[in-house]
Design a protein around this motif. Structure first.
Motif, PDB file in Angstrom:
ATOM      1  N   GLN A  31      -2.306  -4.943  -2.489  1.00 24.50           N
ATOM      2  CA  GLN A  31      -1.834  -3.635  -2.936  1.00 24.50           C
ATOM      3  C   GLN A  31      -2.233  -2.536  -1.955  1.00 24.50           C
ATOM      4  N   GLN A  32      -3.450  -2.607  -1.426  1.00 20.84           N
ATOM      5  CA  GLN A  32      -3.900  -1.593  -0.472  1.00 20.84           C
ATOM      6  C   GLN A  32      -3.040  -1.610   0.794  1.00 20.84           C
ATOM      7  N   VAL A  33      -2.770  -2.788   1.309  1.00 25.12           N
ATOM      8  CA  VAL A  33      -1.941  -2.887   2.516  1.00 25.12           C
ATOM      9  C   VAL A  33      -0.516  -2.434   2.203  1.00 25.12           C
ATOM     10  N   ALA A  34       0.010  -2.861   1.071  1.00 25.11           N
ATOM     11  CA  ALA A  34       1.364  -2.473   0.677  1.00 25.11           C
ATOM     12  C   ALA A  34       1.489  -0.960   0.574  1.00 25.11           C
ATOM     13  N   ASP A  35       0.497  -0.317  -0.013  1.00 22.59           N
ATOM     14  CA  ASP A  35       0.520   1.146  -0.144  1.00 22.59           C
ATOM     15  C   ASP A  35       0.486   1.825   1.224  1.00 22.59           C
ATOM     16  N   GLU A  36      -0.317   1.286   2.137  1.00 24.94           N
ATOM     17  CA  GLU A  36      -0.452   1.876   3.476  1.00 24.94           C
ATOM     18  C   GLU A  36       0.844   1.815   4.276  1.00 24.94           C
ATOM     19  N   VAL A  37       1.590   0.739   4.135  1.00 27.44           N
ATOM     20  CA  VAL A  37       2.820   0.581   4.918  1.00 27.44           C
ATOM     21  C   VAL A  37       4.075   0.958   4.138  1.00 27.44           C
ATOM     22  N   GLY A  38       3.924   1.345   2.890  1.00 28.79           N
ATOM     23  CA  GLY A  38       5.064   1.799   2.103  1.00 28.79           C
ATOM     24  C   GLY A  38       5.905   0.698   1.503  1.00 28.79           C
ATOM     25  N   LEU A  39       5.264  -0.390   1.113  1.00 28.06           N
ATOM     26  CA  LEU A  39       5.959  -1.503   0.461  1.00 28.06           C
ATOM     27  C   LEU A  39       5.465  -1.659  -0.966  1.00 28.06           C
ATOM     28  N   SER A  40       6.226  -2.376  -1.754  1.00 32.17           N
ATOM     29  CA  SER A  40       5.707  -2.786  -3.062  1.00 32.17           C
ATOM     30  C   SER A  40       4.765  -3.959  -2.831  1.00 32.17           C
ATOM     31  N   ARG A  41       3.901  -4.229  -3.787  1.00 35.72           N
ATOM     32  CA  ARG A  41       2.994  -5.363  -3.646  1.00 35.72           C
ATOM     33  C   ARG A  41       3.787  -6.655  -3.587  1.00 35.72           C
TER      34      ARG A  41
END
Length: 120
Positions: A31-41
Protein backbone atom coordinates in the motif's frame (compact mmCIF):
# COMPACT_ATOMS: atom_id res chain seq x y z
CA UNK A 1 19.35 -17.13 -13.96
CA UNK A 2 19.01 -17.97 -17.64
CA UNK A 3 16.18 -15.81 -18.99
CA UNK A 4 16.58 -17.15 -22.53
CA UNK A 5 15.15 -20.53 -21.54
CA UNK A 6 12.21 -19.01 -19.66
CA UNK A 7 8.78 -18.15 -21.09
CA UNK A 8 7.77 -14.49 -21.32
CA UNK A 9 5.41 -14.92 -18.37
CA UNK A 10 8.13 -16.58 -16.29
CA UNK A 11 10.44 -13.62 -16.97
CA UNK A 12 7.65 -11.20 -15.98
CA UNK A 13 7.08 -13.20 -12.78
CA UNK A 14 10.79 -13.04 -11.96
CA UNK A 15 10.82 -9.29 -12.54
CA UNK A 16 7.85 -8.98 -10.16
CA UNK A 17 9.67 -11.11 -7.57
CA UNK A 18 12.73 -8.88 -7.78
CA UNK A 19 10.63 -5.73 -7.36
CA UNK A 20 8.94 -7.36 -4.37
CA UNK A 21 12.39 -8.06 -2.89
CA UNK A 22 13.37 -4.39 -3.34
CA UNK A 23 10.18 -3.35 -1.54
CA UNK A 24 10.78 -5.75 1.34
CA UNK A 25 14.40 -4.62 1.72
CA UNK A 26 13.06 -1.10 2.23
CA UNK A 27 10.49 -2.43 4.72
CA UNK A 28 7.56 -0.94 2.78
CA UNK A 29 4.06 -2.33 2.43
CA UNK A 30 2.42 -2.77 -0.94
CA UNK A 31 0.00 0.00 0.00
CA UNK A 32 2.83 2.42 0.81
CA UNK A 33 4.52 1.84 -2.54
CA UNK A 34 1.20 1.99 -4.38
CA UNK A 35 0.38 5.33 -2.76
CA UNK A 36 3.82 6.75 -3.64
CA UNK A 37 3.53 5.90 -7.34
CA UNK A 38 -0.19 6.60 -7.67
CA UNK A 39 -1.52 3.07 -8.07
CA UNK A 40 -4.15 1.09 -6.26
CA UNK A 41 -2.83 -1.66 -4.00
CA UNK A 42 -4.41 -4.22 -6.32
CA UNK A 43 -2.56 -2.79 -9.34
CA UNK A 44 0.68 -2.86 -7.40
CA UNK A 45 0.05 -6.46 -6.29
CA UNK A 46 -0.49 -7.38 -9.97
CA UNK A 47 2.88 -5.75 -10.74
CA UNK A 48 4.61 -7.99 -8.21
CA UNK A 49 2.88 -11.01 -9.71
CA UNK A 50 4.23 -10.23 -13.19
CA UNK A 51 1.11 -8.65 -14.66
CA UNK A 52 2.04 -4.98 -14.87
CA UNK A 53 2.04 -2.14 -17.33
CA UNK A 54 5.53 -1.04 -18.28
CA UNK A 55 4.85 2.52 -17.10
CA UNK A 56 3.99 1.18 -13.64
CA UNK A 57 7.22 -0.82 -13.50
CA UNK A 58 9.15 2.32 -14.47
CA UNK A 59 7.41 4.35 -11.75
CA UNK A 60 8.32 1.76 -9.10
CA UNK A 61 11.94 1.54 -10.30
CA UNK A 62 12.10 5.35 -10.13
CA UNK A 63 10.75 5.30 -6.56
CA UNK A 64 13.36 2.72 -5.53
CA UNK A 65 16.14 4.68 -7.25
CA UNK A 66 16.77 1.82 -9.67
CA UNK A 67 16.11 3.41 -13.07
CA UNK A 68 19.78 2.94 -13.98
CA UNK A 69 19.16 -0.79 -14.41
CA UNK A 70 17.24 0.08 -17.57
CA UNK A 71 20.51 1.28 -19.12
CA UNK A 72 21.98 -2.13 -18.41
CA UNK A 73 18.92 -3.93 -19.73
CA UNK A 74 18.49 -1.71 -22.81
CA UNK A 75 21.85 -0.19 -23.78
CA UNK A 76 21.95 2.40 -26.54
CA UNK A 77 22.99 0.67 -29.73
CA UNK A 78 24.66 2.83 -32.36
CA UNK A 79 24.70 2.09 -36.05
CA UNK A 80 27.98 0.78 -37.41
CA UNK A 81 30.31 3.43 -38.89
CA UNK A 82 29.57 2.14 -42.39
CA UNK A 83 25.82 2.40 -41.82
CA UNK A 84 26.28 5.94 -40.48
CA UNK A 85 28.14 6.89 -43.69
CA UNK A 86 25.32 5.46 -45.79
CA UNK A 87 22.73 7.49 -43.87
CA UNK A 88 24.80 10.71 -44.23
CA UNK A 89 22.83 12.77 -41.74
CA UNK A 90 19.47 11.13 -42.37
CA UNK A 91 17.91 9.55 -39.32
CA UNK A 92 16.43 6.17 -40.01
CA UNK A 93 12.64 6.14 -39.61
CA UNK A 94 11.78 2.48 -40.20
CA UNK A 95 13.24 -0.90 -40.97
CA UNK A 96 12.99 -2.14 -44.53
CA UNK A 97 12.49 -5.79 -43.69
CA UNK A 98 13.31 -8.54 -46.14
CA UNK A 99 12.33 -7.80 -49.66
CA UNK A 100 10.60 -10.44 -51.77
CA UNK A 101 10.19 -10.59 -55.52
CA UNK A 102 6.72 -9.61 -56.66
CA UNK A 103 4.66 -12.57 -57.78
CA UNK A 104 2.55 -12.50 -60.90
CA UNK A 105 -1.17 -13.16 -60.67
CA UNK A 106 -0.72 -16.70 -61.92
CA UNK A 107 1.92 -17.37 -59.25
CA UNK A 108 -0.53 -16.29 -56.59
CA UNK A 109 -3.18 -18.75 -57.66
CA UNK A 110 -3.60 -22.10 -55.97
CA UNK A 111 -4.47 -25.31 -57.70
CA UNK A 112 -7.39 -27.28 -56.35
CA UNK A 113 -8.61 -30.35 -58.16
CA UNK A 114 -6.52 -29.38 -61.18
CA UNK A 115 -8.19 -25.95 -61.42
CA UNK A 116 -6.49 -22.72 -60.46
CA UNK A 117 -8.02 -20.54 -57.75
CA UNK A 118 -6.96 -16.94 -57.30
CA UNK A 119 -5.98 -15.72 -53.86
CA UNK A 120 -7.90 -12.48 -53.46
Amino acid sequence: MNFTTMSDQAVANELGNRIEQMRLERNLTQQQVADEVGLSRVSYARLESGQAKLTNVIAVLRLFGQLAILDQAFPVVAFSPMEQLKLQGHQRQRASGKRQKHQSLTDKGRKKDGKEELDW
